[in-house]
Design an enzyme around this catalytic site. Structure first.
Site, mmCIF file in Angstrom:
data_model
loop_
_atom_site.group_PDB
_atom_site.id
_atom_site.type_symbol
_atom_site.label_atom_id
_atom_site.label_comp_id
_atom_site.label_asym_id
_atom_site.label_seq_id
_atom_site.Cartn_x
_atom_site.Cartn_y
_atom_site.Cartn_z
ATOM 1 N N LEU A 164 9.534 -1.376 -104.762
ATOM 2 C CA LEU A 164 8.524 -1.823 -105.710
ATOM 3 C C LEU A 164 7.608 -0.627 -105.914
ATOM 4 C CD1 LEU A 164 7.531 -5.359 -104.353
ATOM 5 C CD2 LEU A 164 8.616 -4.888 -106.558
ATOM 6 N N ASP A 165 7.217 -0.352 -107.147
ATOM 7 C CA ASP A 165 6.361 0.807 -107.348
ATOM 8 C C ASP A 165 4.987 0.571 -106.729
ATOM 9 O OD1 ASP A 165 4.370 -0.159 -109.332
ATOM 10 O OD2 ASP A 165 6.081 -0.333 -110.670
ATOM 11 N N MET A 166 4.233 1.635 -106.600
ATOM 12 C CA MET A 166 2.955 1.592 -105.891
ATOM 13 C C MET A 166 2.005 0.530 -106.436
ATOM 14 S SD MET A 166 0.255 4.707 -105.338
ATOM 15 C CE MET A 166 -1.350 4.441 -104.573
#
Length: 237
Positions: free
Chosen positions: A108-110
């Site tokens: 999952l991106d930041m």
């Protein structure tokens, strides 16, 4: 876990909980792995427990317990084992509670939150990560402006953006600024790239389901171990 017969180095590392077999192949190619004091870059190299295998200087040994953990990642954490920019990692939320070396399955991106699985089982991670697994992942996207019906329709049919083809299984507009999206393969930052293409700013992006595993009452930053039945269902996809 015993490895009486020599096995491929990437499989050995995966059984040690270093990462998925595919990721371990990258570690080897990058010169991060040594066998008996010598850097090895050939993934086909065979080793056994009699060999001294190190990743980034850390001795690797097969772990006896397989661990499968579901984490509700908060926004602001990155999905990597270490970050060169010093940002907080999702893995750090688990480190005080597990002696095993756990790594994330997928990413999952930041700036996104939601469900992500951690494990030290390389074969399990490989099955879940492969596009052919067909595992659905459901997301709630909340925006700062109304979402046009065209976005959902084109995302479901498939849309090419800067040479990359994106297609979701479903895009259900629940309110003017809330959309539920289901992906199967899931390319890098797929949802964000599609919304950027339509110039729709995202306020929050949360993964609420992986296969049959749902968010339920798991709070941000909290985690739980998956049951044997849940692991069986995920592996059956």
């Amino acid at each position: 876990m015993q490895t009486a017969s020599p096995i491929r180095l990437q499989l050995y590392l995966a059984r040690c909980g270093a990462a998925s077999r595919r990721a371990c192949e990258t570690f080897i190619a990058d010169g991060r792995v040594s066998v008996n004091g010598t850097i090895v870059t050939a993934a086909g190299t065979k080793v056994s427990e009699a060999d001294e295998v190190r990743l980034d200087g850390v001795l690797m040994r097969p772990e006896s317990r397989r661990v499968y953990v579901l984490l509700h990642k908060p926004a602001g954490y990155v999905c990597s084992m270490a970050d060169e920019k010093g940002r907080k990692t999702a893995a750090s939320l688990l480190e005080p509670h597990f002696s095993e070396r756990l790594y994330n399955v997928g990413r999952l991106d930041m700036f996104s939150s939601g469900l992500i699985i951690f494990t030290n089982d390389g074969e399990f991670a490989k099955r879940l990560s492969h596009p052919s697994s067909g595992i659905e992942k459901e997301y709630i996207v909340k925006t700062t402006v109304p979402v046009p019906a065209e976005l959902a329709e084109r995302f479901e049919k498939g849309i090419r953006i800067e040479g990359v083809f994106y297609k979701c299984r479903s895009a259900d507009i629940r309110s003017s600024r809330t959309v539920h999206i289901v992906l199967v393969e899931g390319k890098n930052r797929e949802i964000r790239r599609v919304f950027e293409h339509f110039e729709i700013p995202i306020r929050s992006l949360t993964r609420i389901r992986i296969g049959s595993i749902c968010m339920e009452n798991l709070a941000e930053g909290a985690f739980r171990e998956l049951s044997e039945e849940e692991c069986r269902l995920l592996s059956a996809y």
